[in-house]
Scaffold this motif. Structure first.
Motif, PDB file in Angstrom:
ATOM      1  N   SER A  74       0.843  -1.184   0.000  1.00  0.00           N
ATOM      2  CA  SER A  74       0.000   0.000   0.000  1.00  0.00           C
ATOM      3  C   SER A  74       0.881   1.237   0.000  1.00  0.00           C
ATOM      4  O   SER A  74       2.105   1.150   0.153  1.00  0.00           O
ATOM      5  N   GLN A  75       0.271   2.401  -0.176  1.00  0.00           N
ATOM      6  CA  GLN A  75       1.000   3.657  -0.157  1.00  0.00           C
ATOM      7  C   GLN A  75       0.207   4.706   0.601  1.00  0.00           C
ATOM      8  O   GLN A  75      -1.011   4.602   0.736  1.00  0.00           O
ATOM      9  N   ASP A  76       0.903   5.729   1.083  1.00  0.00           N
ATOM     10  CA  ASP A  76       0.213   6.786   1.799  1.00  0.00           C
ATOM     11  C   ASP A  76      -0.441   7.742   0.811  1.00  0.00           C
ATOM     12  O   ASP A  76      -0.242   7.653  -0.398  1.00  0.00           O
ATOM     13  N   ASN A  77      -1.219   8.684   1.332  1.00  0.00           N
ATOM     14  CA  ASN A  77      -1.978   9.587   0.466  1.00  0.00           C
ATOM     15  C   ASN A  77      -1.083  10.493  -0.370  1.00  0.00           C
ATOM     16  O   ASN A  77      -1.454  10.883  -1.482  1.00  0.00           O
ATOM     17  N   ALA A  78       0.086  10.831   0.141  1.00  0.00           N
ATOM     18  CA  ALA A  78       1.017  11.694  -0.573  1.00  0.00           C
ATOM     19  C   ALA A  78       1.877  10.934  -1.569  1.00  0.00           C
ATOM     20  O   ALA A  78       2.651  11.549  -2.301  1.00  0.00           O
ATOM     21  N   LYS A  79       1.781   9.616  -1.577  1.00  0.00           N
ATOM     22  CA  LYS A  79       2.550   8.742  -2.470  1.00  0.00           C
ATOM     23  C   LYS A  79       4.048   8.844  -2.222  1.00  0.00           C
ATOM     24  O   LYS A  79       4.846   8.578  -3.116  1.00  0.00           O
ATOM     25  N   THR A  80       4.427   9.190  -1.019  1.00  0.00           N
ATOM     26  CA  THR A  80       5.838   9.305  -0.670  1.00  0.00           C
ATOM     27  C   THR A  80       6.356   8.108   0.108  1.00  0.00           C
ATOM     28  O   THR A  80       7.565   7.955   0.256  1.00  0.00           O
ATOM     29  N   THR A  81       5.456   7.261   0.596  1.00  0.00           N
ATOM     30  CA  THR A  81       5.845   6.084   1.355  1.00  0.00           C
ATOM     31  C   THR A  81       5.050   4.881   0.889  1.00  0.00           C
ATOM     32  O   THR A  81       3.830   4.960   0.745  1.00  0.00           O
ATOM     33  N   VAL A  82       5.744   3.781   0.660  1.00  0.00           N
ATOM     34  CA  VAL A  82       5.111   2.521   0.299  1.00  0.00           C
ATOM     35  C   VAL A  82       5.353   1.526   1.426  1.00  0.00           C
ATOM     36  O   VAL A  82       6.465   1.434   1.953  1.00  0.00           O
ATOM     37  N   TYR A  83       4.318   0.786   1.782  1.00  0.00           N
ATOM     38  CA  TYR A  83       4.385  -0.159   2.882  1.00  0.00           C
ATOM     39  C   TYR A  83       4.220  -1.587   2.383  1.00  0.00           C
ATOM     40  O   TYR A  83       3.586  -1.845   1.363  1.00  0.00           O
ATOM     41  N   LEU A  84       4.795  -2.509   3.127  1.00  0.00           N
ATOM     42  CA  LEU A  84       4.567  -3.926   2.897  1.00  0.00           C
ATOM     43  C   LEU A  84       4.179  -4.546   4.234  1.00  0.00           C
ATOM     44  O   LEU A  84       5.029  -4.722   5.108  1.00  0.00           O
ATOM     45  N   GLN A  85       2.893  -4.843   4.383  1.00  0.00           N
ATOM     46  CA  GLN A  85       2.404  -5.509   5.579  1.00  0.00           C
ATOM     47  C   GLN A  85       2.551  -7.013   5.390  1.00  0.00           C
ATOM     48  O   GLN A  85       1.973  -7.579   4.456  1.00  0.00           O
ATOM     49  N   MET A  86       3.319  -7.652   6.243  1.00  0.00           N
ATOM     50  CA  MET A  86       3.605  -9.074   6.132  1.00  0.00           C
ATOM     51  C   MET A  86       3.015  -9.798   7.332  1.00  0.00           C
ATOM     52  O   MET A  86       3.334  -9.473   8.477  1.00  0.00           O
ATOM     53  N   SER A  87       2.170 -10.781   7.066  1.00  0.00           N
ATOM     54  CA  SER A  87       1.536 -11.573   8.109  1.00  0.00           C
ATOM     55  C   SER A  87       1.785 -13.053   7.842  1.00  0.00           C
ATOM     56  O   SER A  87       2.158 -13.444   6.740  1.00  0.00           O
ATOM     57  N   SER A  88       1.556 -13.867   8.856  1.00  0.00           N
ATOM     58  CA  SER A  88       1.752 -15.314   8.745  1.00  0.00           C
ATOM     59  C   SER A  88       3.118 -15.639   8.153  1.00  0.00           C
ATOM     60  O   SER A  88       3.251 -16.453   7.240  1.00  0.00           O
ATOM     61  N   LEU A  89       4.131 -15.002   8.677  1.00  0.00           N
ATOM     62  CA  LEU A  89       5.478 -15.154   8.132  1.00  0.00           C
ATOM     63  C   LEU A  89       5.994 -16.579   8.293  1.00  0.00           C
ATOM     64  O   LEU A  89       5.704 -17.256   9.288  1.00  0.00           O
ATOM     65  N   LYS A  90       6.758 -17.003   7.291  1.00  0.00           N
ATOM     66  CA  LYS A  90       7.334 -18.335   7.244  1.00  0.00           C
ATOM     67  C   LYS A  90       8.847 -18.240   7.187  1.00  0.00           C
ATOM     68  O   LYS A  90       9.392 -17.234   6.733  1.00  0.00           O
ATOM     69  N   PRO A  91       9.558 -19.281   7.614  1.00  0.00           N
ATOM     70  CA  PRO A  91      11.023 -19.249   7.530  1.00  0.00           C
ATOM     71  C   PRO A  91      11.527 -18.965   6.116  1.00  0.00           C
ATOM     72  O   PRO A  91      12.564 -18.302   5.966  1.00  0.00           O
ATOM     73  N   GLU A  92      10.823 -19.433   5.092  1.00  0.00           N
ATOM     74  CA  GLU A  92      11.250 -19.190   3.725  1.00  0.00           C
ATOM     75  C   GLU A  92      11.097 -17.739   3.286  1.00  0.00           C
ATOM     76  O   GLU A  92      11.547 -17.370   2.200  1.00  0.00           O
ATOM     77  N   ASP A  93      10.468 -16.900   4.115  1.00  0.00           N
ATOM     78  CA  ASP A  93      10.402 -15.473   3.844  1.00  0.00           C
ATOM     79  C   ASP A  93      11.685 -14.752   4.253  1.00  0.00           C
ATOM     80  O   ASP A  93      11.844 -13.565   3.960  1.00  0.00           O
ATOM     81  N   THR A  94      12.577 -15.444   4.930  1.00  0.00           N
ATOM     82  CA  THR A  94      13.831 -14.847   5.367  1.00  0.00           C
ATOM     83  C   THR A  94      14.645 -14.387   4.166  1.00  0.00           C
ATOM     84  O   THR A  94      14.925 -15.165   3.257  1.00  0.00           O
ATOM     85  N   ALA A  95      15.013 -13.112   4.150  1.00  0.00           N
ATOM     86  CA  ALA A  95      15.751 -12.538   3.026  1.00  0.00           C
ATOM     87  C   ALA A  95      16.074 -11.086   3.325  1.00  0.00           C
ATOM     88  O   ALA A  95      15.571 -10.507   4.295  1.00  0.00           O
ATOM     89  N   MET A  96      16.921 -10.508   2.481  1.00  0.00           N
ATOM     90  CA  MET A  96      17.098  -9.073   2.478  1.00  0.00           C
ATOM     91  C   MET A  96      16.015  -8.489   1.569  1.00  0.00           C
ATOM     92  O   MET A  96      15.875  -8.910   0.416  1.00  0.00           O
TER      93      MET A  96
END
Length: 129
Positions: A74-96
């Motif tokens: 998602s992004q904020d109203n000003a389009k200056t910040t983008v977010y990544l909400q991560m839920s139900s994380l798994k070990p295979e999500d481990t990364a940079m």
């Protein structure tokens, strides 16, 4: 011209949640009218993978099959910040995790990581069993 700064990474147990943020500083304001921003990740020994991409003007999105139903971009109203909400994380999500941005006309597709020229420094996400 473009500066991207990620934050929000850390260590979490499997099943937990994290929210990543990408703050953008773009000198050419016209770029906001025709650009993609998104999240990529790279684990040791693996190639860079597109995780979630958003087109700023219309907010159309792409998700990797491995994260559908668990991650939301998602992004904020000003389009200056983008977010990544991560839920139900798994070990295979481990990364940079890296934030990236590029003008639409320079991309062969929204998911072509090699075509992106603007990148943040990355934030580490570690998910333990």
């Amino acid at each position: 011209q473009v500066q991207l700064v990620e934050s929000g990474g850390g260590s979490v147990q499997a099943g937990g949640s994290l929210r990543l943020s990408c703050a953008a500083s773009i000198s050419d304001t016209d770029m906001y009218s025709d650009m993609y921003m998104g999240w990529f990740r790279q684990a040791p020994g693996k190639g860079r993978e597109a995780v979630a991409i958003i087109y700023l003007p219309g907010r159309s999105t792409y998700y990797a099959d491995s994260v559908k139903g668990r991650f939301t971009i998602s992004q904020d109203n000003a389009k200056t910040t983008v977010y990544l909400q991560m839920s139900s994380l798994k070990p295979e999500d481990t990364a940079m995790y890296y934030c990236a941005a590029e003008r639409k006309y320079r991309l062969s597709s929204p998911f072509a990581s090699n075509d992106y020229n603007y990148w943040g420094q990355g934030t580490q996400v570690t998910v333990s069993s």
